[in-house]
Motif scaffolding. Structure first.
Motif, PDB file in Angstrom:
ATOM      1  N   ARG A 222       0.826  -1.216   0.000  1.00  0.00           N
ATOM      2  CA  ARG A 222       0.000   0.000   0.000  1.00  0.00           C
ATOM      3  C   ARG A 222       0.853   1.257   0.000  1.00  0.00           C
ATOM      4  O   ARG A 222       0.432   2.312  -0.475  1.00  0.00           O
ATOM      5  N   SER A 223       2.066   1.171   0.546  1.00  0.00           N
ATOM      6  CA  SER A 223       2.933   2.345   0.624  1.00  0.00           C
ATOM      7  C   SER A 223       3.880   2.459  -0.569  1.00  0.00           C
ATOM      8  O   SER A 223       4.542   3.483  -0.736  1.00  0.00           O
ATOM      9  N   GLY A 224       3.978   1.388  -1.382  1.00  0.00           N
ATOM     10  CA  GLY A 224       4.891   1.418  -2.515  1.00  0.00           C
ATOM     11  C   GLY A 224       6.350   1.405  -2.104  1.00  0.00           C
ATOM     12  O   GLY A 224       7.181   2.095  -2.698  1.00  0.00           O
ATOM     13  N   VAL A 225       6.665   0.612  -1.068  1.00  0.00           N
ATOM     14  CA  VAL A 225       8.037   0.534  -0.555  1.00  0.00           C
ATOM     15  C   VAL A 225       8.381  -0.933  -0.282  1.00  0.00           C
ATOM     16  O   VAL A 225       7.529  -1.807  -0.399  1.00  0.00           O
ATOM     17  N   ALA A 226       9.639  -1.170   0.088  1.00  0.00           N
ATOM     18  CA  ALA A 226      10.057  -2.487   0.568  1.00  0.00           C
ATOM     19  C   ALA A 226      10.371  -2.383   2.059  1.00  0.00           C
ATOM     20  O   ALA A 226      10.677  -1.292   2.559  1.00  0.00           O
ATOM     21  N   ILE A 227      10.277  -3.514   2.751  1.00  0.00           N
ATOM     22  CA  ILE A 227      10.575  -3.549   4.190  1.00  0.00           C
ATOM     23  C   ILE A 227      11.580  -4.657   4.454  1.00  0.00           C
ATOM     24  O   ILE A 227      11.440  -5.771   3.935  1.00  0.00           O
ATOM     25  N   GLU A 228      12.610  -4.334   5.232  1.00  0.00           N
ATOM     26  CA  GLU A 228      13.601  -5.322   5.667  1.00  0.00           C
ATOM     27  C   GLU A 228      13.451  -5.541   7.163  1.00  0.00           C
ATOM     28  O   GLU A 228      13.458  -4.583   7.944  1.00  0.00           O
ATOM     29  N   ILE A 229      13.314  -6.810   7.541  1.00  0.00           N
ATOM     30  CA  ILE A 229      13.153  -7.188   8.944  1.00  0.00           C
ATOM     31  C   ILE A 229      14.404  -7.932   9.396  1.00  0.00           C
ATOM     32  O   ILE A 229      14.834  -8.873   8.718  1.00  0.00           O
ATOM     33  N   GLU A 230      14.968  -7.518  10.519  1.00  0.00           N
ATOM     34  CA  GLU A 230      16.122  -8.239  11.069  1.00  0.00           C
ATOM     35  C   GLU A 230      15.623  -9.295  12.039  1.00  0.00           C
ATOM     36  O   GLU A 230      15.061  -8.975  13.092  1.00  0.00           O
ATOM     37  N   VAL A 231      15.836 -10.547  11.667  1.00  0.00           N
ATOM     38  CA  VAL A 231      15.204 -11.642  12.398  1.00  0.00           C
ATOM     39  C   VAL A 231      15.650 -11.681  13.863  1.00  0.00           C
ATOM     40  O   VAL A 231      14.859 -12.017  14.748  1.00  0.00           O
ATOM     41  N   ASP A 232      16.917 -11.312  14.135  1.00  0.00           N
ATOM     42  CA  ASP A 232      17.389 -11.379  15.526  1.00  0.00           C
ATOM     43  C   ASP A 232      16.850 -10.241  16.383  1.00  0.00           C
ATOM     44  O   ASP A 232      17.011 -10.256  17.614  1.00  0.00           O
ATOM     45  N   ALA A 233      16.243  -9.244  15.757  1.00  0.00           N
ATOM     46  CA  ALA A 233      15.676  -8.126  16.520  1.00  0.00           C
ATOM     47  C   ALA A 233      14.245  -8.409  16.978  1.00  0.00           C
ATOM     48  O   ALA A 233      13.710  -7.681  17.817  1.00  0.00           O
ATOM     49  N   LEU A 234      13.620  -9.473  16.450  1.00  0.00           N
ATOM     50  CA  LEU A 234      12.208  -9.723  16.778  1.00  0.00           C
ATOM     51  C   LEU A 234      12.059 -10.060  18.265  1.00  0.00           C
ATOM     52  O   LEU A 234      12.730 -10.968  18.764  1.00  0.00           O
ATOM     53  N   PRO A 235      11.186  -9.353  18.977  1.00  0.00           N
ATOM     54  CA  PRO A 235      11.057  -9.581  20.417  1.00  0.00           C
ATOM     55  C   PRO A 235      10.371 -10.917  20.724  1.00  0.00           C
ATOM     56  O   PRO A 235       9.371 -11.267  20.106  1.00  0.00           O
ATOM     57  N   ALA A 236      10.949 -11.648  21.692  1.00  0.00           N
ATOM     58  CA  ALA A 236      10.383 -12.935  22.115  1.00  0.00           C
ATOM     59  C   ALA A 236      10.200 -12.922  23.625  1.00  0.00           C
ATOM     60  O   ALA A 236      11.018 -12.360  24.354  1.00  0.00           O
ATOM     61  N   SER A 237       9.134 -13.551  24.105  1.00  0.00           N
ATOM     62  CA  SER A 237       8.903 -13.656  25.548  1.00  0.00           C
ATOM     63  C   SER A 237       9.750 -14.793  26.117  1.00  0.00           C
ATOM     64  O   SER A 237      10.157 -15.697  25.377  1.00  0.00           O
ATOM     65  N   PRO A 238       9.995 -14.774  27.436  1.00  0.00           N
ATOM     66  CA  PRO A 238      10.682 -15.909  28.061  1.00  0.00           C
ATOM     67  C   PRO A 238       9.943 -17.228  27.812  1.00  0.00           C
ATOM     68  O   PRO A 238      10.574 -18.260  27.591  1.00  0.00           O
ATOM     69  N   ALA A 239       8.614 -17.193  27.815  1.00  0.00           N
ATOM     70  CA  ALA A 239       7.830 -18.418  27.594  1.00  0.00           C
ATOM     71  C   ALA A 239       8.090 -18.987  26.204  1.00  0.00           C
ATOM     72  O   ALA A 239       8.121 -20.205  26.009  1.00  0.00           O
ATOM     73  N   LEU A 240       8.270 -18.099  25.221  1.00  0.00           N
ATOM     74  CA  LEU A 240       8.518 -18.576  23.858  1.00  0.00           C
ATOM     75  C   LEU A 240       9.885 -19.250  23.769  1.00  0.00           C
ATOM     76  O   LEU A 240      10.017 -20.299  23.130  1.00  0.00           O
ATOM     77  N   PHE A 241      10.901 -18.658  24.422  1.00  0.00           N
ATOM     78  CA  PHE A 241      12.232 -19.288  24.439  1.00  0.00           C
ATOM     79  C   PHE A 241      12.162 -20.679  25.058  1.00  0.00           C
ATOM     80  O   PHE A 241      12.826 -21.605  24.606  1.00  0.00           O
ATOM     81  N   GLU A 242      11.345 -20.832  26.103  1.00  0.00           N
ATOM     82  CA  GLU A 242      11.226 -22.143  26.748  1.00  0.00           C
ATOM     83  C   GLU A 242      10.495 -23.141  25.858  1.00  0.00           C
ATOM     84  O   GLU A 242      10.891 -24.298  25.756  1.00  0.00           O
ATOM     85  N   VAL A 292      12.468   0.651   6.369  1.00  0.00           N
ATOM     86  CA  VAL A 292      11.753   0.810   5.099  1.00  0.00           C
ATOM     87  C   VAL A 292      12.767   1.277   4.065  1.00  0.00           C
ATOM     88  O   VAL A 292      13.533   2.209   4.327  1.00  0.00           O
ATOM     89  N   VAL A 293      12.793   0.604   2.922  1.00  0.00           N
ATOM     90  CA  VAL A 293      13.715   0.984   1.840  1.00  0.00           C
ATOM     91  C   VAL A 293      12.928   1.069   0.534  1.00  0.00           C
ATOM     92  O   VAL A 293      11.751   0.705   0.482  1.00  0.00           O
ATOM     93  N   GLU A 294      13.587   1.550  -0.503  1.00  0.00           N
ATOM     94  CA  GLU A 294      12.918   1.588  -1.794  1.00  0.00           C
ATOM     95  C   GLU A 294      12.816   0.184  -2.358  1.00  0.00           C
ATOM     96  O   GLU A 294      13.658  -0.670  -2.070  1.00  0.00           O
ATOM     97  N   GLY A 295      11.768  -0.065  -3.151  1.00  0.00           N
ATOM     98  CA  GLY A 295      11.585  -1.372  -3.767  1.00  0.00           C
ATOM     99  C   GLY A 295      10.222  -1.926  -3.409  1.00  0.00           C
ATOM    100  O   GLY A 295       9.280  -1.164  -3.150  1.00  0.00           O
ATOM    101  N   GLU A 296      10.121  -3.259  -3.385  1.00  0.00           N
ATOM    102  CA  GLU A 296       8.851  -3.864  -3.008  1.00  0.00           C
ATOM    103  C   GLU A 296       9.061  -5.165  -2.242  1.00  0.00           C
ATOM    104  O   GLU A 296      10.125  -5.777  -2.315  1.00  0.00           O
ATOM    105  N   GLY A 297       8.059  -5.543  -1.490  1.00  0.00           N
ATOM    106  CA  GLY A 297       8.092  -6.807  -0.761  1.00  0.00           C
ATOM    107  C   GLY A 297       8.727  -6.682   0.616  1.00  0.00           C
ATOM    108  O   GLY A 297       9.203  -5.624   1.015  1.00  0.00           O
ATOM    109  N   VAL A 298       8.710  -7.812   1.335  1.00  0.00           N
ATOM    110  CA  VAL A 298       9.284  -7.874   2.683  1.00  0.00           C
ATOM    111  C   VAL A 298      10.403  -8.905   2.674  1.00  0.00           C
ATOM    112  O   VAL A 298      10.203 -10.035   2.218  1.00  0.00           O
ATOM    113  N   ARG A 299      11.580  -8.497   3.143  1.00  0.00           N
ATOM    114  CA  ARG A 299      12.717  -9.420   3.281  1.00  0.00           C
ATOM    115  C   ARG A 299      12.988  -9.638   4.753  1.00  0.00           C
ATOM    116  O   ARG A 299      12.974  -8.691   5.533  1.00  0.00           O
ATOM    117  N   VAL A 300      13.244 -10.887   5.117  1.00  0.00           N
ATOM    118  CA  VAL A 300      13.696 -11.184   6.473  1.00  0.00           C
ATOM    119  C   VAL A 300      15.180 -11.507   6.372  1.00  0.00           C
ATOM    120  O   VAL A 300      15.565 -12.400   5.603  1.00  0.00           O
TER     121      VAL A 300
END
Ligand code: ADP
Ligand code: MG
Length: 319
Positions: A222-242, A292-300
């Motif tokens: 919808r924004s006409g952009v690309a998004i890059e996600i850094e997988v190690d930055a994603l927040p996880a709860s202690p319960a999820l780690f367990e 957010v960068v120029e381009g399209e789609g989401v990269r992890v």
């Protein structure tokens, strides 16, 4: 239990009084007085038994979740919740079910000042549709189409708990599901306060129902952009780690699991400190997860910038 007793029961427990409800449950339609000068935001979400919630879901939790998923949509729009209408389809008119359902619905509704103003009750396979009305000052709604290259990407709370709970429930070998994870699945906390605080700050916002990558894909498109996600930055709860100590399934739950009902939003990073310094902040922790960068789609990507392959890209009906 007769249909009208059932409606009376719902009305008694959920029709919290609001001065802007001119006429609530009981007539052919509700009469409402919208806040002067504001725009209405209207959202609808349906929960179908066995598709959107496990059949083992308690009536209280179903009432909670049916409202929560709609509050989450309003939060993602930056709207103040006002009025709900409820279409309830029940296999049989059970008093115990309706009492539990109404209590779950009413608990969350009263927290957010929502009044139940009407609905419809029918017999059939268990399904719940809520339509929720909210209000926002003109021009201040958070939309999907405002992300710009150079913005940073953030997410509230933590990701993957609900998906891990669902995975545990569906796996006969998994044993008892961690109660903390099950609560995230059954009683999501809609980030209404965060949505309101992001008005005038976030360039785009969406709530995560189908999975982070899938939902950020909507923002990118919808924004006409690309998004890059850094997988190690994603927040996880202690319960999820367990529950998911191995990083591949844990990352999959976080990036593609769905049912999180957190807010993902974009913001000029120059404004991050100012938003953090505000009184009350967003009312919940929030984490920078990408850009957010120029381009399209989401990269992890990983910390070296390499693409990370995930097992599954989010939940899509009719896929
Ligand atoms: P009608 O036949 O005119 O559509 P109903 O008999 O279906 O009216 O409903 C009577 C009243 O009860 C209406 O105000 C309606 O909005 C309300 N109502 C019906 N079902 C529900 C429900 N599940 N939750 C809240 N209000 C309901
Ligand atoms: Mg009528």
């Amino acid at each position: 239990m007769a249909e009208f007793d059932l409606i009376d029961l719902l009305a008694a427990r959920c029709a919290a009084s609001r001065a802007d409800v001119v006429l609530g449950i009981g007539d052919d339609g509700a009469i409402l007085a919208p806040p002067p000068g504001e725009h209405l935001v209207v959202v609808t979400d349906t929960l179908v038994a066995g598709v959107h919630f496990p059949l083992s879901t308690a009536p209280f939790d179903l009432g909670w979740k049916a409202l929560a998923v709609n509050l989450s949509d309003l939060a993602a729009m930056g709207a103040t919740p006002l009025w709900a209408s409820l279409a309830l389809t029940l296999p049989e008119p059970s008093r115990v079910f309706v009492q539990g359902f109404a209590d779950g619905f009413a608990t969350l509704a009263s927290r957010h000042g929502v009044a139940l103003i009407g609905g419809d009750t029918t017999r059939g396979p268990l399904a719940v549709t809520v339509t929720l009305h909210g209000a926002v000052p003109p021009g201040q709604a958070l939309r999907r189409d405002g992300a710009r290259a150079g913005d940073a990407v953030y997410v509230t709370g933590s990701l993957g708990d609900a998906a891990a709970a669902l995975q545990g429930l569906l796996d006969p070998a998994a044993g008892e599901v961690d109660a903390r994870l099950r609560t995230r699945l059954d009683r999501p906390e809609p980030r209404v306060e965060a949505g309101l605080a992001l008005r005038g700050a976030a360039s785009a916002c969406i709530d995560i129902s189908d999975g982070l990558v899938a939902d950020l894909g909507h923002v990118a498109r919808r924004s006409g952009v690309a998004i890059e996600i850094e997988v190690d930055a994603l927040p996880a709860s202690p319960a999820l780690f367990e529950a998911l100590p191995d990083r591949v399934p844990r990352r999959a739950a976080q990036a593609a699991g769905g049912d999180d009902y957190e807010l993902a939003f974009t913001l000029d990073p120059a404004h991050e400190l100012a938003v953090r310094a505000r009184d009350g902040g967003l009312g919940v922790t929030w984490t920078r997860i990408g850009r957010v960068v120029e381009g399209e789609g989401v990269r992890v990507i990983d910390r070296h910038g390499h693409d990370v392959v995930l097992p599954r890209a989010g939940w899509e009906h009719f896929a």
